[in-house]
Design a protein around this motif. Sequence first.
Motif, mmCIF file in Angstrom:
data_model
loop_
_atom_site.group_PDB
_atom_site.id
_atom_site.type_symbol
_atom_site.label_atom_id
_atom_site.label_comp_id
_atom_site.label_asym_id
_atom_site.label_seq_id
_atom_site.Cartn_x
_atom_site.Cartn_y
_atom_site.Cartn_z
ATOM 1 N N MET A 128 0.857 -1.206 0.000
ATOM 2 C CA MET A 128 0.000 0.000 0.000
ATOM 3 C C MET A 128 0.885 1.247 0.000
ATOM 4 N N SER A 129 0.735 2.089 -0.998
ATOM 5 C CA SER A 129 1.535 3.312 -1.043
ATOM 6 C C SER A 129 0.850 4.422 -0.258
ATOM 7 N N VAL A 130 1.595 5.454 0.002
ATOM 8 C CA VAL A 130 1.063 6.575 0.772
ATOM 9 C C VAL A 130 -0.151 7.186 0.076
ATOM 10 N N GLU A 131 -0.106 7.187 -1.274
ATOM 11 C CA GLU A 131 -1.183 7.822 -2.045
ATOM 12 C C GLU A 131 -2.530 7.134 -1.846
ATOM 13 N N ASP A 132 -2.475 5.846 -1.520
ATOM 14 C CA ASP A 132 -3.719 5.100 -1.356
ATOM 15 C C ASP A 132 -4.238 5.133 0.076
ATOM 16 N N GLU A 133 -3.462 5.722 0.934
ATOM 17 C CA GLU A 133 -3.827 5.672 2.337
ATOM 18 C C GLU A 133 -5.008 6.558 2.672
ATOM 19 N N THR A 134 -5.964 5.939 3.309
ATOM 20 C CA THR A 134 -7.119 6.684 3.782
ATOM 21 C C THR A 134 -7.197 6.500 5.280
ATOM 22 N N GLU A 135 -7.267 7.620 5.971
ATOM 23 C CA GLU A 135 -7.346 7.546 7.428
ATOM 24 C C GLU A 135 -8.736 7.942 7.894
ATOM 25 N N THR A 136 -9.372 7.021 8.593
ATOM 26 C CA THR A 136 -10.712 7.335 9.095
ATOM 27 C C THR A 136 -10.707 7.538 10.606
ATOM 28 N N VAL A 137 -9.538 7.423 11.196
ATOM 29 C CA VAL A 137 -9.448 7.610 12.649
ATOM 30 C C VAL A 137 -8.870 8.991 12.943
ATOM 31 N N CYS A 138 -9.576 9.734 13.786
ATOM 32 C CA CYS A 138 -9.079 11.052 14.179
ATOM 33 C C CYS A 138 -7.759 10.896 14.923
ATOM 34 N N ARG A 139 -6.769 11.644 14.500
ATOM 35 C CA ARG A 139 -5.453 11.527 15.120
ATOM 36 C C ARG A 139 -5.440 12.102 16.534
ATOM 37 N N VAL A 140 -6.415 12.954 16.823
ATOM 38 C CA VAL A 140 -6.450 13.572 18.147
ATOM 39 C C VAL A 140 -7.174 12.683 19.158
ATOM 40 N N CYS A 141 -8.391 12.239 18.795
ATOM 41 C CA CYS A 141 -9.223 11.567 19.798
ATOM 42 C C CYS A 141 -9.542 10.113 19.472
ATOM 43 N N GLY A 142 -9.217 9.651 18.274
ATOM 44 C CA GLY A 142 -9.465 8.250 17.946
ATOM 45 C C GLY A 142 -10.853 7.970 17.391
ATOM 46 N N TYR A 143 -11.663 9.023 17.194
ATOM 47 C CA TYR A 143 -12.991 8.844 16.623
ATOM 48 C C TYR A 143 -12.852 8.254 15.225
ATOM 49 N N ASP A 144 -13.674 7.233 14.935
ATOM 50 C CA ASP A 144 -13.503 6.501 13.684
ATOM 51 C C ASP A 144 -14.809 6.467 12.899
ATOM 52 N N ALA A 187 0.244 17.045 10.968
ATOM 53 C CA ALA A 187 1.341 16.190 10.545
ATOM 54 C C ALA A 187 2.382 16.033 11.649
ATOM 55 N N GLY A 188 2.359 16.913 12.630
ATOM 56 C CA GLY A 188 3.311 16.828 13.732
ATOM 57 C C GLY A 188 2.630 16.349 15.003
ATOM 58 N N VAL A 189 3.271 15.420 15.671
ATOM 59 C CA VAL A 189 2.632 14.817 16.841
ATOM 60 C C VAL A 189 2.536 15.809 18.011
ATOM 61 N N MET A 190 3.423 16.794 18.063
ATOM 62 C CA MET A 190 3.370 17.753 19.166
ATOM 63 C C MET A 190 2.100 18.595 19.135
ATOM 64 N N GLY A 191 1.730 19.027 17.933
ATOM 65 C CA GLY A 191 0.509 19.808 17.797
ATOM 66 C C GLY A 191 -0.713 18.997 18.195
#
Length: 91
Positions: free
Chosen positions: A1-17, A44-48
């Motif tokens: 799976m390449s980056v271009e095909d990646e779909t993220e359905t989980v919120c990076r902040v709270c995990g809502y999916d 894109a940055g984990v600190m934010g």
Amino acid sequence: MSVEDETETVCRVCGYDDEVFWEGGWPTAAICPCCGNESDVGDAGVMGLRNYRGYWVGHGAPWHDSREERKQKRQGWNLLEQMANIPPQWR
Ligand SMILES: [Zn+2]
């Protein structure tokens, strides 16, 4: 799976999916109905993400979307269970 095909359905902040937050390596600007975070390049940055998460949880983790149709989801909702969805690299 390449980056271009990646779909993220989980919120990076709270995990809502339940939304598409990232597609093909780009943010969709979707606003998370749970924590209210808008997926953008700032995520894109984990600190934010940690800052936003800390602020949100510090305010009692209020649901951003308070519409009736979300009520079912809000009932019996468990923050810690949901946060377990957050991919390790965004914790
Ligand atoms: Zn969220």
